[in-house]
Design an enzyme around this catalytic site. Sequence first.
Site, PDB file in Angstrom:
ATOM      1  N   GLY A  27       0.831  -1.203   0.000  1.00 53.72           N
ATOM      2  CA  GLY A  27       0.000   0.000   0.000  1.00 53.72           C
ATOM      3  C   GLY A  27       0.859   1.243   0.000  1.00 53.72           C
ATOM      4  N   ASN A  28       0.246   2.394   0.226  1.00 53.50           N
ATOM      5  CA  ASN A  28       1.011   3.640   0.326  1.00 53.50           C
ATOM      6  C   ASN A  28       0.324   4.583   1.302  1.00 53.50           C
ATOM      7  OD1 ASN A  28      -0.803   5.576  -1.192  1.00 53.50           O
ATOM      8  ND2 ASN A  28      -0.500   4.023  -2.779  1.00 53.50           N
ATOM      9  N   ARG A  29       0.935   5.735   1.536  1.00 53.30           N
ATOM     10  CA  ARG A  29       0.505   6.614   2.622  1.00 53.30           C
ATOM     11  C   ARG A  29      -0.640   7.552   2.281  1.00 53.30           C
ATOM     12  NH1 ARG A  29       4.579   8.153   6.764  1.00 53.30           N
ATOM     13  NH2 ARG A  29       6.436   6.856   6.518  1.00 53.30           N
ATOM     14  N   ALA A  93      -3.415   7.916  -5.304  1.00 53.12           N
ATOM     15  CA  ALA A  93      -2.022   7.450  -5.339  1.00 53.12           C
ATOM     16  C   ALA A  93      -2.062   5.989  -5.788  1.00 53.12           C
ATOM     17  CB  ALA A  93      -1.387   7.586  -3.967  1.00 53.12           C
TER      18      ALA A  93
END
Length: 217
Positions: A27-29, A93
């Site tokens: 995943g990402n932030r 994102a």
Amino acid sequence: MSALAGRRVVVSAGPTFEDIDPVRFLGNRSSGKMGFAIAAAATGLGAQVTLVAGPVALPTPAGVARIDVRSAAQMHDAVMATLPCDVYIGAAAVADYTPATIAPDKLKKQPGQGGLTLELVRTRDILADVAAHPRRPRLVVGFAAETRDVEAYARAKLAAKKLDLIAANRVGVDGSGFESDDNTLVVFDADGATTLGPASKADVATQLVDLIAARLP
Ligand code: CTP
């Protein structure tokens, strides 16, 4: 009359999660806050807004039609299914890479195995595909989160993906700027740049949507 009355606006928001096995993912932030604020601001200007949201626990802004997705591939399919529209704003994102395969069972550590190599493959670029679509929206707006050389990287994306506008923000090398309630965006088009903020994400979103509305014929 409201500036976006009668316009169809599609916004993507949040991260994508790329599954490795039934319990793990990449995943990402991204918090999704900026994209949700943009969806709310566009609705406020009278647009009919569809929000394609990655996995976030944010409430749906009033009046917005929300489609929840998990992976980059699901987001690609969901966004393409919304076309045609007048404006696409790619605030999500989206993962650039995803595991080549999803293990059907939980991956187990093997005795003596000192490491693990995952094979990743590129995801399809939703933003570039929207901009190249036969039923291309009148305006295609991208985002760029960069830790350095913000203008050069943002302008490269504007040209490579054939966008009308790109909204760039600087994120800290520690990832700061993602979970925050405030933001500063620099919006580039082929000719110039406009700085929005620093302000709350809601105010920056309103300014961005005003700027977009002013460019619609
Ligand atoms: N994007 C997309 N589909 C992807 C990847 C990105 O639509 N598969 C969109 C994002 O929504 C955003 C913009 O493209 O609007 C970000 O550009 P990108 O080149 O992916 O940025 P980074 O992931 O930061 O890539 P790089 O490593 O090249 O900086």
